[in-house]
Design a protein around this motif. Structure first.
Motif, PDB file in Angstrom:
ATOM      1  N   VAL A  97       0.894  -1.246  -0.027  1.00  0.00           N
ATOM      2  CA  VAL A  97      -0.121   0.314   0.668  1.00  0.00           C
ATOM      3  C   VAL A  97       0.586   1.566   0.251  1.00  0.00           C
ATOM      4  O   VAL A  97       2.098   1.009   0.717  1.00  0.00           O
ATOM      5  N   ASP A  98       0.447   2.139  -0.600  1.00  0.00           N
ATOM      6  CA  ASP A  98       1.082   3.688  -0.595  1.00  0.00           C
ATOM      7  C   ASP A  98       0.686   4.204  -0.080  1.00  0.00           C
ATOM      8  O   ASP A  98      -0.705   4.598   0.944  1.00  0.00           O
ATOM      9  N   VAL A  99       1.208   5.278   1.224  1.00  0.00           N
ATOM     10  CA  VAL A  99       0.517   5.955   1.994  1.00  0.00           C
ATOM     11  C   VAL A  99       1.406   7.345   2.528  1.00  0.00           C
ATOM     12  O   VAL A  99       2.601   6.998   2.084  1.00  0.00           O
ATOM     13  N   THR A 100       0.579   8.204   1.848  1.00  0.00           N
ATOM     14  CA  THR A 100       0.875   9.188   2.308  1.00  0.00           C
ATOM     15  C   THR A 100       1.277  10.043   4.027  1.00  0.00           C
ATOM     16  O   THR A 100       0.238   9.490   4.854  1.00  0.00           O
ATOM     17  N   GLY A 101       1.104  11.223   4.348  1.00  0.00           N
ATOM     18  CA  GLY A 101       1.783  11.805   5.571  1.00  0.00           C
ATOM     19  C   GLY A 101       0.473  12.189   6.293  1.00  0.00           C
ATOM     20  O   GLY A 101       0.574  12.346   7.025  1.00  0.00           O
ATOM     21  N   ASP A 102      -0.502  12.281   5.706  1.00  0.00           N
ATOM     22  CA  ASP A 102      -1.488  12.600   6.140  1.00  0.00           C
ATOM     23  C   ASP A 102      -2.561  11.433   5.650  1.00  0.00           C
ATOM     24  O   ASP A 102      -3.932  11.664   6.293  1.00  0.00           O
TER      25      ASP A 102
ATOM     26  N   PHE B 279       0.485  19.025  -0.590  1.00  0.00           N
ATOM     27  CA  PHE B 279       1.672  19.058   0.725  1.00  0.00           C
ATOM     28  C   PHE B 279       3.089  20.498   1.082  1.00  0.00           C
ATOM     29  O   PHE B 279       2.961  20.078   1.815  1.00  0.00           O
ATOM     30  N   GLN B 280       2.896  20.895   0.370  1.00  0.00           N
ATOM     31  CA  GLN B 280       3.426  21.933  -0.327  1.00  0.00           C
ATOM     32  C   GLN B 280       2.423  23.289   0.974  1.00  0.00           C
ATOM     33  O   GLN B 280       3.633  24.269   1.358  1.00  0.00           O
ATOM     34  N   GLU B 281       0.861  23.203   0.921  1.00  0.00           N
ATOM     35  CA  GLU B 281       0.402  24.163   1.379  1.00  0.00           C
ATOM     36  C   GLU B 281       0.368  23.860   3.437  1.00  0.00           C
ATOM     37  O   GLU B 281       0.218  24.582   4.001  1.00  0.00           O
ATOM     38  N   GLY B 282       0.496  22.597   3.098  1.00  0.00           N
ATOM     39  CA  GLY B 282       0.416  22.449   4.764  1.00  0.00           C
ATOM     40  C   GLY B 282      -1.273  22.091   5.038  1.00  0.00           C
ATOM     41  O   GLY B 282      -1.545  22.313   5.768  1.00  0.00           O
ATOM     42  N   ARG B 283      -2.222  21.746   3.382  1.00  0.00           N
ATOM     43  CA  ARG B 283      -3.464  21.653   4.148  1.00  0.00           C
ATOM     44  C   ARG B 283      -3.607  20.122   3.947  1.00  0.00           C
ATOM     45  O   ARG B 283      -4.263  19.708   3.100  1.00  0.00           O
ATOM     46  N   PHE B 284      -3.581  19.391   5.317  1.00  0.00           N
ATOM     47  CA  PHE B 284      -3.273  18.340   5.042  1.00  0.00           C
ATOM     48  C   PHE B 284      -5.263  18.024   5.379  1.00  0.00           C
ATOM     49  O   PHE B 284      -5.970  18.796   5.584  1.00  0.00           O
ATOM     50  N   ILE B 285      -5.324  16.215   5.078  1.00  0.00           N
ATOM     51  CA  ILE B 285      -6.681  15.743   5.431  1.00  0.00           C
ATOM     52  C   ILE B 285      -6.329  14.697   6.215  1.00  0.00           C
ATOM     53  O   ILE B 285      -6.001  13.981   6.102  1.00  0.00           O
ATOM     54  N   ASP B 286      -6.158  14.755   7.738  1.00  0.00           N
ATOM     55  CA  ASP B 286      -5.375  13.699   8.612  1.00  0.00           C
ATOM     56  C   ASP B 286      -7.061  12.819   9.017  1.00  0.00           C
ATOM     57  O   ASP B 286      -7.935  13.667   9.331  1.00  0.00           O
ATOM     58  N   GLU B 287      -6.845  11.635   8.880  1.00  0.00           N
ATOM     59  CA  GLU B 287      -7.942  10.824   9.371  1.00  0.00           C
ATOM     60  C   GLU B 287      -7.622  10.378  10.569  1.00  0.00           C
ATOM     61  O   GLU B 287      -8.098   8.979  10.685  1.00  0.00           O
ATOM     62  N   SER B 288      -6.018  10.948  10.956  1.00  0.00           N
ATOM     63  CA  SER B 288      -5.806   9.679  11.810  1.00  0.00           C
ATOM     64  C   SER B 288      -7.227   9.820  13.255  1.00  0.00           C
ATOM     65  O   SER B 288      -7.157   8.678  13.952  1.00  0.00           O
TER      66      SER B 288
ATOM     67  N   GLY C 242      -4.558  15.684  23.046  1.00  0.00           N
ATOM     68  CA  GLY C 242      -5.682  14.770  21.770  1.00  0.00           C
ATOM     69  C   GLY C 242      -6.954  15.172  22.174  1.00  0.00           C
ATOM     70  O   GLY C 242      -8.155  14.213  21.725  1.00  0.00           O
ATOM     71  N   ASP C 243      -7.455  16.012  23.215  1.00  0.00           N
ATOM     72  CA  ASP C 243      -9.339  16.819  23.368  1.00  0.00           C
ATOM     73  C   ASP C 243      -8.711  18.125  22.154  1.00  0.00           C
ATOM     74  O   ASP C 243      -9.352  18.618  21.078  1.00  0.00           O
ATOM     75  N   GLU C 244      -7.857  19.356  22.686  1.00  0.00           N
ATOM     76  CA  GLU C 244      -8.091  20.011  21.574  1.00  0.00           C
ATOM     77  C   GLU C 244      -6.569  20.152  20.398  1.00  0.00           C
ATOM     78  O   GLU C 244      -6.669  20.324  19.438  1.00  0.00           O
ATOM     79  N   SER C 245      -6.102  18.938  20.299  1.00  0.00           N
ATOM     80  CA  SER C 245      -5.286  18.591  19.004  1.00  0.00           C
ATOM     81  C   SER C 245      -5.848  17.190  18.667  1.00  0.00           C
ATOM     82  O   SER C 245      -6.186  16.550  20.203  1.00  0.00           O
ATOM     83  N   ASP C 246      -5.636  17.423  17.974  1.00  0.00           N
ATOM     84  CA  ASP C 246      -5.371  15.744  16.734  1.00  0.00           C
ATOM     85  C   ASP C 246      -4.449  15.549  15.931  1.00  0.00           C
ATOM     86  O   ASP C 246      -5.128  14.666  14.869  1.00  0.00           O
ATOM     87  N   GLY C 247      -3.695  15.876  16.164  1.00  0.00           N
ATOM     88  CA  GLY C 247      -2.954  15.283  14.753  1.00  0.00           C
ATOM     89  C   GLY C 247      -3.168  16.529  13.496  1.00  0.00           C
ATOM     90  O   GLY C 247      -2.728  16.693  12.358  1.00  0.00           O
ATOM     91  N   THR C 248      -4.125  17.293  13.672  1.00  0.00           N
ATOM     92  CA  THR C 248      -4.368  18.540  12.359  1.00  0.00           C
ATOM     93  C   THR C 248      -3.980  20.086  12.920  1.00  0.00           C
ATOM     94  O   THR C 248      -4.324  20.804  12.498  1.00  0.00           O
TER      95      THR C 248
ATOM     96  N   LEU D 148       0.571  19.730  16.859  1.00  0.00           N
ATOM     97  CA  LEU D 148       1.375  19.445  17.739  1.00  0.00           C
ATOM     98  C   LEU D 148       0.817  18.616  18.307  1.00  0.00           C
ATOM     99  O   LEU D 148       0.456  17.517  17.977  1.00  0.00           O
ATOM    100  N   ILE D 149       2.022  17.735  18.873  1.00  0.00           N
ATOM    101  CA  ILE D 149       2.285  16.255  19.716  1.00  0.00           C
ATOM    102  C   ILE D 149       2.347  15.802  20.633  1.00  0.00           C
ATOM    103  O   ILE D 149       1.648  14.624  21.133  1.00  0.00           O
ATOM    104  N   ASP D 150       2.443  16.984  21.244  1.00  0.00           N
ATOM    105  CA  ASP D 150       3.063  16.739  22.970  1.00  0.00           C
ATOM    106  C   ASP D 150       2.788  18.070  23.601  1.00  0.00           C
ATOM    107  O   ASP D 150       3.471  18.409  23.024  1.00  0.00           O
ATOM    108  N   ASP D 151       2.358  17.702  24.679  1.00  0.00           N
ATOM    109  CA  ASP D 151       3.408  18.796  25.245  1.00  0.00           C
ATOM    110  C   ASP D 151       3.400  18.533  26.822  1.00  0.00           C
ATOM    111  O   ASP D 151       3.154  16.925  27.698  1.00  0.00           O
TER     112      ASP D 151
END
Lengths: 414, 1005
Positions: free
Chosen positions: A339-344, A398-407, B869-875, B716-719
């Motif tokens: 699988v190809d994985v991107t940063g976000d 990725f250049q703009e920092g406009r990630f779509i993070d689904e974590s 984890g509340d105010e931050s979520d990886g984005t 933000l990943i940790d504080d």
């Protein structure tokens, strides 16, 4: 194309099925096409299909190094859901899910879409909050989901252990119209429909180079000769980096092995799909009766479609913990895909630095469920240069920092 | 009928009869029987129903390749579906039941499918069941699911235990037949560490059944001799009932040892998974006989010729009184001869070949009076639930019946296929052997290790040699080669023994019998017995363009059954090649995947289940919390008290009480789980300057600073609070869930980017117990303990000091996550409980109460402190949270700095942190979104913010929330609408996120 139906089957039965034609023509490459799609997996074939169906572009070749549907389309755990958190993801996955609903009828090919429902278990307070948030977002995105409590989870999944000593089940995000489909049939159904529109599905045709002039694509070189085209779509999960390299640009992706396994078939015991992200495992039961199980990706980049046993162990352990009955089943087969994985962790559906070269990749561990939506949007992008479904998934994010993070919504498992 | 003979049965202990049941019937066998041999001894040929057509199915094979004889085994916590009768050892009290039929094995309603089989060819389900649309989910699929599947789903919890073994060796030999044993002896005597795994419970493999002599002695004596000798070698480990299940990269092998499958009531683990790293692997895995494809080859009573021989010799079982042998090779003659010697009737050997002269075995058979019909084949097998006869035809023809021979069993042999699975798992290539019509390992293309050298060598029948003397020579050569490559000296006097050489006639590939079989015959010629795939199905796949072997497999389901095509794959490939007019090697094989044979999920999970599924980390005060009403919450691998319930109060009430008590009097929080990383070294300062957005190198010794950590992408990943201990030592607090992750993050940067910086990072989280003493009475309690000056002057806000309190050696940090006067005090972990007790005593008159994580959350939310984890979520970037003050402007770089300069990150129109207050004082729903006007291009409702934390504040007596809102800080006082999933709409006003003590007077006292 001969229409498939119960009557057709009955008619053919009378003459021992000697009258069936090839599902798709065995095409030879022509000198030139309007559009070439590299990669006859689900996404590539769907792209071609919607180019024809929605935009009338049928002078199309879909070329494939191996056998069609042989990459991740034929290796995944067939889960379909659209309960994503971020707007662009929810849009494309929900489009896909809704297209799956009518795919069998649209393609006249039974892809066995089974809207049996998908639960994503919440096993920590943090997950509970995360899924409640997703449910709120989904309501505004037009995706029907619901946060349900443990009793309802147990009702839907009687074999689940709610009170595991380590991670009790606190609830779950339930998407009743999610489900599964027969993965191979999706590729075969699209291939048959594409072939029927006059497109060429060309297998055992490996791209060895991408040709361009003045920054604009002119065609591809293959082991079966040069083929010219106006537009080129690269849809080759697992090898996207290679193809991009041939075209002359780089991609922000990493390729890793993702594994799955099945048990021996047993009589029906679980009617829905269950994903347990805290413990890293997910499971559904195929129509054949096998428990289909998936887990996380390997921690290192590679191209072998095998993967390490340690991940199988982690996944099985999680499943035994969540569904104690799994303990007495046996593992029939394990396999892997790249699988190809991107940063976000979101896909790329984008124009590229080479004019008229488009790329569709980076679906990570969750591409199957997106196939029709991805094809729909990518076809629009290729035909019109823009699509609301794909706009947010451009390489420029990725250049703009406009990630779509689904974590938050997706965790490890897709 | 099949029955037990008066004599024979080399594996049986006839002194030990064993009682068992099949479908409730009481039956009897002997110790040494498999369930299959015992069933056959009791004339139970019919053992199951096939997957698709529910055809009657009998035992076909004698080993793991068996496709049909799958049973529901055992009961309750020891129930196992799909147990193979051929690999299930018989034991007293064994309970087995046949599968996949209703209402009974003999009368199965599903068998109606066989009359419909004409309408159900390969892939029929792709062409129908499409209308009406809803019917798939509600009608067709439930019906298909119900009729598919095999064994029953287990219900009760597994009562057995399982374990993992880890081992290392120079040579792992998989297979304890003559080849494996001989290779083991060669390697063992050369001084190598050797492990031998044999899947069955006896050594020698097929050789003792097939007979012959080695160095002048019978082969079974030769086997016994080798085992005896191997047992004397200390460097050799022998394991029976242990199958080589899978070969993985870098010489990693799984062994699956079944310890209690023959004695479930004996104490001890049921299965053991061996995880072996071997410098080299020898696969001495033997070969499997292939069936022949003729009409009716699936009727119970049609068996592999070698299996008929196995049951006869090993278990003293005759599968029929009159057995017709059908073959394309000499090997099956052994079966006819053995049957005849046992006094059973062999009406004919039907041999598809036409040979110029008789071979040794043919002469022997003829001498015994067996009729040998060369150039003939079986047109069709007669019978329903049991063979009653065969129709004979010319192999060259189309199936015109020449004569009918009555019989009650058919022994078939289509030649032999080496077991190449383990060779292939990790990339070993195959070559097509035209003479023997089989794929065998291409030794020039083995699986490659990290050094680019092959790490698997096949030996014996597994490498494609079948005669006894060839097998022994090949095994010796394999072991000799491996030893040399590993640097061991093979003793000069070691050599391969002399085996008696038999002159066999060549086999002839037969992929369809008769070769010109009509479509009607092809529709009854089975390839895959379990999945009901016939010759006609594979031909249909080819006709419809499923010409890739993978497509044909997936379209027909050939080889996808629980035997994974051990019997069917080669015949299927050949059929496909025939249909395409291609040669077999150009069609290729499907991929061999582990495991070789199904292994229990339980063995993979091993010991780690229930309470030891994942380690639970406990703080030194865990037990105290447990006895004081703690409701536990999993946080990472830790358990933390969510709240401490008193009397009959609800969890909610407990939380409210804890908040009020802490604000008004004093609370204790077990903060031991917070990550504590020591960062030390001459470059530690500049390293921390890169890790944190703040400047840490300028922090003064004795001081603390709140720090933020971002990923490369700026998020933000940790504080946590960082304290400087001395010139080159810092202590970094992380979040509870972040300790290992952040430690790993630091190490990754140190090891991959700044490997030349002199910095060490040590995770000392568990070395300290840490207690937050919080509230207006906190100082008084500490003064009561006495030992150090904790006054504002001596220990100001954001100071730390080492000292002594109540006799405990302590490190006190004047930091606050609650807005109250607060001391976080670290003691050695072993003193944690005693110190906690001392604080409880000291605080007794001051109103001390413990508080849990939910109270902690409310206290910090009232103060507008963010929670990772509340105010931050990886984005979220720190700038979104109004934390600009924690980002150093003086530093040239830190992780995330460049990323935070990207256009989207610096966009003024971002969602930013605010406080939210409902207009009616109620609590906003968790995770709710604020809507804006209209919809976007994809038809989704536009949004302009969301709730990140929401609580009822007992301090303020109303609901408070934090959230991220588009341009939020500029929109104070505006009201937003948050639709809930409950159908209600919530209105909330944008306010300052600091609800309590905005000037920070309380924490600074």
């Amino acid at each position: 194309m001969k229409k498939y139906s119960v009557f057709a089957v009955a008619r053919e039965a009378m003459r021992h099925h000697t009258g069936w034609n090839r599902a798709w023509r065995d095409a030879q490459p022509k000198k030139r096409y309007d559009v070439i799609i590299v990669g006859a997996g689900g996404h590539g074939l769907a792209t071609a299909y919607y180019l024809g169906k929605n935009f009338g572009i049928t002078n199309v070749a879909i070329i494939e190094k191996g056998w069609l549907g042989g990459g991740n389309t034929g290796r995944n755990t067939t889960i379909i859901r659209s309960n994503y958190l971020q707007d662009p993801s929810a849009a494309i996955y929900e489009k896909a899910r809704s297209l799956y609903e009518t795919m069998s009828q649209d393609l006249n090919y039974n892809v066995m879409f089974s809207p049996r429902g998908v639960i994503m278990l919440a096993q920590t307070e943090h997950e509970v909050r995360g899924y409640k948030r997703t449910a709120h977002a989904n309501a505004l995105q037009g995706v029907t989901t619901e946060f349900i409590g443990p009793e309802r989870v147990k009702q839907l999944v009687p074999i689940i252990n709610l009170d595991g000593p380590r991670y009790p089940v606190l609830g779950g995000l339930w998407q009743a119209r999610g489900g599964t489909a027969r993965h191979d049939a999706v590729a075969w159904g699209y291939a048959r429909a594409c072939s029927d529109m006059g497109m060429d599905v060309i297998q055992k045709c490996e791209v060895t180079g991408v040709r361009s002039e003045g920054g604009k694509v002119t065609g591809v070189s293959t082991n079966r000769g040069d083929i010219d085209c106006d537009k080129l779509g690269i849809v080759v999960a697992g090898h996207s980096g290679h193809l991009a390299d041939m075209a002359g640009f780089r991609l922000p992706i990493e390729s890793v092995a993702l594994q799955a396994l099945v048990s021996e078939p047993i009589k029906p015991c679980m009617d829905v799909v269950v994903m347990a992200n805290t413990v890293h495992g997910y499971m559904s039961q195929s129509d054949k009766g096998e428990m289909v199980i998936g887990g996380g990706t390997d921690g290192y980049n590679n191209y072998t479609q095998r993967g390490s046993f340690h991940h199988i162990e982690e996944t099985v352990r999680a499943l035994v913990e969540t569904f104690p009955m799994v303990s007495r089943l046996k593992m029939l087969r394990q396999w892997g895909g790249i699988v190809d994985v991107t940063g976000d962790r979101s896909p790329i559906l984008s124009k590229t630095p080479v004019e008229n070269v488009f790329i569709n990749c980076g679906w990570g561990t969750g591409g199957f469920k997106a196939i029709p939506g991805s094809g729909w949007g990518f076809a629009e992008l290729m035909a019109k240069g823009q699509s609301p479904l794909t706009d947010a998934f451009g390489l420029n994010r990725f250049q703009e920092g406009r990630f779509i993070d689904e974590s938050v919504a997706a965790g490890v498992a897709h | 009928m099949s029955t037990r003979l008066a004599t024979g049965g080399r594996l049986l202990n006839k002194a030990k009869p064993v009682n068992f049941t099949f479908n409730g019937k009481n039956l009897r066998g002997y110790e040494g029987d498999t369930l299959a041999s015992a069933l056959l001894a009791n004339d139970q040929m019919l053992v199951g129903r096939s997957f698709k057509y529910h055809r009657p199915r009998g035992i076909v094979a004698a080993g793991p390749e068996e496709p049909n004889a799958l049973v529901n085994l055992g009961a309750e916590g020891r129930f196992e579906p799909n147990a193979r009768a051929t690999t299930t050892p018989l034991f007293d009290g064994l309970q087995a039941a046949s599968q996949n039929h209703w209402p009974s094995l003999e009368f199965d309603v599903g068998a109606i499918n066989k009359h419909l089989s004409r309408f159900l060819p390969a892939g029929f389900y792709y062409k129908m069941f499409m209308y009406p649309r809803a019917a798939w989910k509600h009608v067709y699929e439930p019906f298909i699911r119900q009729s598919a599947g095999l064994g029953k789903a287990p219900k009760a919890t597994d009562v057995d235990t399982y374990e993992h073994f880890y081992a290392f060796c120079d040579v792992l030999i998989i297979g304890g037949g003559v080849a494996g044993l001989h290779a083991a002896l060669t390697a063992g005597k050369s001084g190598a560490r050797v492990i031998v795994m044999e899947q069955s419970d006896h050594w020698g493999g097929r050789a003792p059944v097939d007979g012959g002599t080695v160095d002048g002695q019978p082969v079974d004596k030769f086997v016994d001799g080798m085992v005896t000798e191997l047992e004397t070698l200390e460097n050799v480990t022998l394991r029976r009932n242990c199958m080589g299940a899978g070969v993985y990269d870098h010489g990693y092998v799984l062994g699956y040892e079944r310890l209690r499958d023959d004695s479930p009531h004996v104490q001890g683990p049921r299965h053991r998974l061996w995880r072996v790293r071997a410098a080299h692997i020898i696969t001495a895995t033997g070969a499997i006989e292939r069936p022949l494809s003729f009409a009716g080859n699936d009727i119970p009573g049609v068996m592999l010729a070698a299996a008929v021989r196995d049951y006869l010799v090993n278990h003293g079982v005759s599968v029929g009184d009159r057995t017709v042998v059908v073959t394309n090779n000499d090997n099956a003659y052994l079966t006819a001869i053995a049957l005849k010697h046992a006094g059973l009737d062999v009406p004919a050997i039907v041999d598809a070949r036409v040979l110029p002269q008789d071979s040794q075995l043919m002469e022997q058979a003829k001498a015994l009076g067996i009729r040998v019909m060369m150039g003939h084949g079986i047109a069709s097998v007669k019978g329903g639930k049991r063979v009653t006869g065969v129709e004979i035809c010319a192999q060259a023809g189309e199936g015109a019946v020449l004569e009918e021979i009555s019989c009650d069993a058919v022994a078939m042999s289509g030649g032999w296929s080496p077991v190449v699975h383990l060779w292939s798992h990790c990339g070993g290539k195959l070559r097509w052997d035209t003479t023997q019509a089989c794929f065998s390992p291409d030794v020039d293309n083995p699986p490659l290790g990290a050094d680019g050298m092959g790490f698997v060598t096949p030996a014996g029948a597994a490498s494609g040699v079948f005669a006894l003397d060839d097998v022994l020579n090949d095994a010796f050569a394999a072991a000799d080669g491996v030893m040399t490559s590993l640097g061991f000296d093979v003793p000069r006097d070691l050599k391969s023994p002399e085996a008696e050489r038999r002159q066999d006639a060549p086999m002839m590939p037969v992929w369809l019998m008769p070769q010109g079989a009509s479509v009607k015959l092809r529709e009854k010629a089975w390839l895959d017995y379990q999945n009901d795939v016939k010759v006609s199905d594979v031909r249909l796949a080819a006709q419809e363009g499923f010409v890739s072997v993978e497509h044909a497999k997936r379209y027909t389901t050939l080889g996808m059954a629980t035997d994974q095509g051990k019997l069917s794959n080669i015949n299927g490939l050949a059929t496909l090649a025939g249909a395409l007019d291609a040669d077999i090697p150009s069609v290729g094989t499907t991929t061999f995947r582990p495991p070789y044979h199904p292994i229990s999920m339980a063995s993979i999970a091993g010991e780690a289940r229930g309470t030891v599924f994942q380690p639970i980390r406990r703080t030194p005060m865990h037990d105290w919390h447990d006895t004081h009403g703690a409701e536990w919450e999993p946080v990472g691998h830790w358990r933390r008290p969510y709240a401490y319930k008193q009397g009959g109060e609800s969890t909610y009430d407990a939380v409210m009480r804890e908040v009020t008590n802490t604000r008004e009097k004093m609370g204790l929080l077990d903060a031991s789980t917070l990550g504590k990383l020591i960062v030390k070294g001459p470059d530690a300062g500049r390293f921390l300057d890169m890790m944190y957005t703040n400047m840490m190198s300028t922090l003064k010794v004795g001081k603390c600073r709140y720090g933020l950590m971002c990923s490369e992408n700026g998020f933000l990943i940790d504080d946590g609070v960082v304290a400087r201990f001395d010139e080159d030592t810092w202590l970094c607090h992380t979040t509870t869930g972040g300790a290992e992750r952040i430690h790993g993050h630091m190490e990754e940067w140190l090891q991959t980017e700044w490997w030349d910086w002199q910095v060490y990072v040590a995770n000392v989280t568990e070395q300290y117990a840490q207690v937050a003493v919080v509230g207006p009475n906190a100082r008084k309690a500490l003064e009561k303990l006495g030992g150090m000056d904790v006054s504002k002057e001596a220990l100001g806000f954001m100071d730390w000091a080492d000292g002594e309190l109540g006799g405990f050696k302590v490190r006190v940090y004047r930091i606050s996550f609650s807005g109250e006067l607060s001391y976080e005090i670290a003691v050695d972990a072993s003193h944690g409980q005693a110190f906690w007790d001392a604080l409880m005593v000291a605080g007794h008159d001051l109103g001390v109460m413990p508080y849990g994580t939910e109270c902690l959350h409310i206290l910090r939310a009232e103060k507008g402190f963010i929670m990772i984890g509340d105010e931050s979520d990886g984005t979220i970037i720190p700038q979104d949270l109004g934390l600009h003050w924690a980002i150093s402007k003086k530093k040239e770089d830190y992780l995330g700095k460049r990323a935070q300069e990207r256009s989207h990150m610096t966009d003024p129109n971002r969602w930013q942190l605010v406080g939210l207050e409902t207009t009616d004082g109620s609590v906003l729903p968790d995770g709710a979104y604020a809507v804006a006007e209209g919809e976007n291009e994809n038809g989704q409702r536009n949004m302009q913010g969301r709730v990140t934390s929401t609580y009822h504040s007992p301090t303020l007596g109303k609901g408070i929330a934090m959230g991220l809102v588009l341009n939020g800080p500029d929109r104070m006082g505006e009201t937003l609408i948050f639709p809930g999933t409950d159908g209600k709409e919530y209105q909330a006003k944008i306010v300052n996120p600091v609800f309590y003590d905005p000037k920070g007077e309380k924490q600074n006292v």
